[in-house]
Design an enzyme around this catalytic site. Structure first.
Site, PDB file in Angstrom:
ATOM      1  N   LYS A  68      28.359  45.513  80.539  1.00  0.00           N
ATOM      2  CA  LYS A  68      27.154  46.230  80.143  1.00  0.00           C
ATOM      3  C   LYS A  68      27.327  47.722  80.435  1.00  0.00           C
ATOM      4  O   LYS A  68      28.150  48.088  81.264  1.00  0.00           O
ATOM      5  CB  LYS A  68      25.935  45.669  80.882  1.00  0.00           C
ATOM      6  CG  LYS A  68      26.018  45.757  82.418  1.00  0.00           C
ATOM      7  CD  LYS A  68      24.875  45.015  83.077  1.00  0.00           C
ATOM      8  CE  LYS A  68      24.907  45.191  84.578  1.00  0.00           C
ATOM      9  NZ  LYS A  68      23.840  44.407  85.253  1.00  0.00           N
ATOM     10  N   HIS A  69      26.639  48.647  79.715  1.00  0.00           N
ATOM     11  CA  HIS A  69      25.555  48.477  78.753  1.00  0.00           C
ATOM     12  C   HIS A  69      26.028  49.094  77.449  1.00  0.00           C
ATOM     13  O   HIS A  69      26.125  50.319  77.366  1.00  0.00           O
ATOM     14  CB  HIS A  69      24.291  49.175  79.244  1.00  0.00           C
ATOM     15  CG  HIS A  69      23.878  48.790  80.633  1.00  0.00           C
ATOM     16  ND1 HIS A  69      24.478  49.329  81.773  1.00  0.00           N
ATOM     17  CD2 HIS A  69      22.944  47.905  81.091  1.00  0.00           C
ATOM     18  CE1 HIS A  69      23.904  48.810  82.857  1.00  0.00           C
ATOM     19  NE2 HIS A  69      22.968  47.937  82.478  1.00  0.00           N
ATOM     20  N   ASP A 119      21.677  39.227  87.944  1.00  0.00           N
ATOM     21  CA  ASP A 119      22.446  40.468  88.085  1.00  0.00           C
ATOM     22  C   ASP A 119      23.213  40.391  89.400  1.00  0.00           C
ATOM     23  O   ASP A 119      22.605  40.237  90.456  1.00  0.00           O
ATOM     24  CB  ASP A 119      21.512  41.683  88.120  1.00  0.00           C
ATOM     25  CG  ASP A 119      20.927  42.011  86.754  1.00  0.00           C
ATOM     26  OD1 ASP A 119      21.685  42.005  85.773  1.00  0.00           O
ATOM     27  OD2 ASP A 119      19.721  42.269  86.678  1.00  0.00           O
ATOM     28  N   ARG A 175      27.430  52.372  90.324  1.00  0.00           N
ATOM     29  CA  ARG A 175      27.540  51.050  89.693  1.00  0.00           C
ATOM     30  C   ARG A 175      28.739  50.988  88.753  1.00  0.00           C
ATOM     31  O   ARG A 175      29.183  49.888  88.401  1.00  0.00           O
ATOM     32  CB  ARG A 175      26.267  50.726  88.927  1.00  0.00           C
ATOM     33  CG  ARG A 175      25.029  50.662  89.797  1.00  0.00           C
ATOM     34  CD  ARG A 175      23.773  50.622  88.945  1.00  0.00           C
ATOM     35  NE  ARG A 175      23.674  49.412  88.165  1.00  0.00           N
ATOM     36  CZ  ARG A 175      22.861  49.258  87.118  1.00  0.00           C
ATOM     37  NH1 ARG A 175      22.092  50.260  86.727  1.00  0.00           N
ATOM     38  NH2 ARG A 175      22.817  48.115  86.458  1.00  0.00           N
ATOM     39  N   HIS A 231      15.084  52.465  82.278  1.00  0.00           N
ATOM     40  CA  HIS A 231      13.988  51.696  82.856  1.00  0.00           C
ATOM     41  C   HIS A 231      12.670  52.461  82.721  1.00  0.00           C
ATOM     42  O   HIS A 231      11.595  51.851  82.685  1.00  0.00           O
ATOM     43  CB  HIS A 231      14.231  51.412  84.346  1.00  0.00           C
ATOM     44  CG  HIS A 231      15.352  50.453  84.595  1.00  0.00           C
ATOM     45  ND1 HIS A 231      16.656  50.861  84.719  1.00  0.00           N
ATOM     46  CD2 HIS A 231      15.358  49.099  84.756  1.00  0.00           C
ATOM     47  CE1 HIS A 231      17.423  49.800  84.943  1.00  0.00           C
ATOM     48  NE2 HIS A 231      16.663  48.727  84.976  1.00  0.00           N
ATOM     49  N   ASP A 256      19.370  44.234  77.131  1.00  0.00           N
ATOM     50  CA  ASP A 256      18.822  44.550  78.441  1.00  0.00           C
ATOM     51  C   ASP A 256      17.348  44.165  78.420  1.00  0.00           C
ATOM     52  O   ASP A 256      16.780  43.843  77.364  1.00  0.00           O
ATOM     53  CB  ASP A 256      19.006  46.045  78.737  1.00  0.00           C
ATOM     54  CG  ASP A 256      19.161  46.344  80.227  1.00  0.00           C
ATOM     55  OD1 ASP A 256      18.767  45.488  81.033  1.00  0.00           O
ATOM     56  OD2 ASP A 256      19.641  47.433  80.565  1.00  0.00           O
TER      57      ASP A 256
END
Length: 501
Positions: free
Chosen positions: A182-183, A82, A152, A195, A264
């Site tokens: 992504k995503h 990453d 991000r 997560h 992911d």
């Protein structure tokens, strides 16, 4: 010739099928120089790739030694990481280029500058022997409550995100490094971090932010990463990572993507808690994924995922054609990117692009005078995310490089007994800042009530204090950095000390 051992669901598999299954796996592992024996056996049987994390990084020479060792085991092994830039990255100790995160690049809104930052990151990866980068983020950050995308993303406008994606992908491709948007099909409108738990995007199909992913496909991005997000308008039962409707019908059929689709990480709780990693691997590949990431260093988890896929293949639950199709895509990707294809030294990159971009991203929505020398700087920010590295940067340290008379207080994460600690911190800060200008920096205080309490108490006691935002912009901020990378903090310190070049 056979290679796989007999499984509970059926007989041994031909060697080509066993190797194909292994190509569909990307494994995390522990180690900085030595390669675990279990990983060696996986590589011998055809493992498609490995993903590196901070735990695998000590310095640049060590990373080069590690990637060289991995390639002696299998030259076509994809070595990925990453590498988004900003405050998120795993290569700080290996001398990663200092570039801001994507939000600051979107605020500066100069695709050439975005390309220069992406080129620096990709060039540095090549010097380390890493040729696949799970970046850039194609999500559109649209909800202030979103806990995981935020800075991000390149921005809240799909068209802005799209043009910066194109610049990033083209620059990375020019270096011979594989990028990964992504995503898919978007994580920016959720209010949950996948997560930690399953996230949901309740919008109708025509409101989804697909434009950046279409732009990435049109730009020739070689990889896309799926989101562990449920989109009821597309599939009310399964998250995108496990949904044939989303991965096969939408991404392959409607968007025309023929590159490698990677999941992911399967140990993220959105998958692990509801399905388990092993079942998640089987379901993701059946749905249309070409590779699944098992990022945890416990290789027993990777083996369990591998065995679940082998068993599904033996039993007919997973079609041989689906496995060979996915393995062929991974093989093509490896032919292009597994080994740096340009001989000789890596061409230099623009080492100043990151700071230039960070400077251009600083905004002052509330006019206020610079506090002058000898300020006391309070920097409040959340603890590092467990899956995303933090390089240890803070605003007082960046400020000190410009003004050695500065003092500071950095609070990383909510203190235990936050109520009592807030009073103590406020008292200590006010004592340290007596007779000095006071600067209070927050990072996404709307998500972290402890920051809000500290901020409000300090501003109530010192109405003359300047408020700085290092995450998404906060109301009342005198200065907004639009990110917490080292160069973002440096750029803010330059503005507030009056030492902008």
């Amino acid at each position: 010739m056979t290679h796989s051992a007999p499984g509970p669901a059926g007989p041994t598999l031909p060697a080509y099928l066993d190797e194909a299954v292994h190509r569909l796996l990307v494994a995390g592992f522990d180690g900085t120089t030595a390669v675990p024996d279990t990983l060696k056996r996986l590589v011998d049987r055809g493992l498609g790739g490995v993903i590196l994390f901070t735990r695998n990084v000590r310095n640049a020479d060590q990373v080069r030694e590690l990637t060289d060792t991995l390639r002696t085991l299998r030259p076509d092994l994809l070595i990925a990481i990453d590498n988004e830039g900003g405050g998120i990255g795993h290569l700080v100790a290996a001398g990663a280029p200092e570039v801001p995160g994507s939000w600051a690049l979107g605020v500066a809104d100069d695709p050439l500058l975005t390309a220069a930052c992406a080129d620096a990151l990709a060039g540095h990866l090549l010097t380390l022997g890493i040729t696949a980068s799970y970046a850039p983020v194609a999500d559109v950050q649209c909800r202030p409550e979103n806990p995981i995308v935020r800075t991000r993303a390149f921005g809240a406008d799909p068209e802005l995100v799209s043009r910066h994606l194109r610049a990033w992908i083209a620059a990375t491709e020019a270096r011979g490094v594989a990028s990964c948007a992504k995503h898919f099909p978007g994580h920016g409108r959720t209010v949950t971090d996948s997560h930690h738990e399953l996230a949901v995007d309740p919008r109708p199909y025509d409101r989804l932010d697909l434009a950046p992913f279409r732009a990435a496909v049109e730009a020739g991005v070689p990889m896309l990463m799926s989101a562990h997000v449920v989109f009821p308008a597309l599939d009310p039962d399964r998250p995108a990572t496990l949904s044939p409707r989303i991965l096969s019908d939408l991404l392959r059929g409607e968007l025309g993507f023929d590159g490698v689709l990677v999941s992911d990480a399967l140990e993220m709780k959105a998958i692990a808690d509801r399905y388990g990693e092993a079942a998640g691997a089987r379901l993701a590949l059946a749905a249309g994924a070409d590779q699944v990431i098992v990022a945890v260093p416990d290789l027993e988890v990777t083996l369990a995922c591998r065995d679940a896929v082998l068993d599904a293949l033996r039993s007919g639950e997973l079609a041989e054609a689906r496995v060979t199709e996915a393995a062929e895509r991974v093989r093509r990707l490896a032919l292009r990117y597994a080994v740096p294809y340009r001989p000789g030294a890596v061409a230099a990159w623009d080492t100043g692009a990151g700071l230039t971009a960070a400077r251009r991203a600083v905004r002052s929505p509330v006019p206020a005078p610079a506090p002058g020398p000898g300020a006391h700087v309070v920097d409040l920010f959340p603890a590092p995310h467990p899956a995303l590295n933090w390089g240890g940067e803070d605003l007082p340290t960046a400020w000190y490089d410009l003004d050695p008379t500065v003092t500071g207080t950095a609070v990383a994460g909510e203190p235990e007994d936050a109520g009592g600690v807030v009073e103590v911190v406020v008292r200590e800060v006010l004592r340290a800042a007596e007779g000095r200008p006071l600067v209070v920096a927050v990072c996404d205080a709307g998500l972290y009530p402890w920051q809000g309490r500290l901020r409000d108490a300090l501003l109530a006691a010192r109405p003359d204090a300047l408020l700085v935002s290092t995450g998404l912009p906060e109301p009342g901020s005198a200065v907004c950095a639009h990110g917490r990378g080292r160069v973002n903090l440096r750029a803010v310190a330059e503005v507030l000390t009056g030492r902008t070049p």
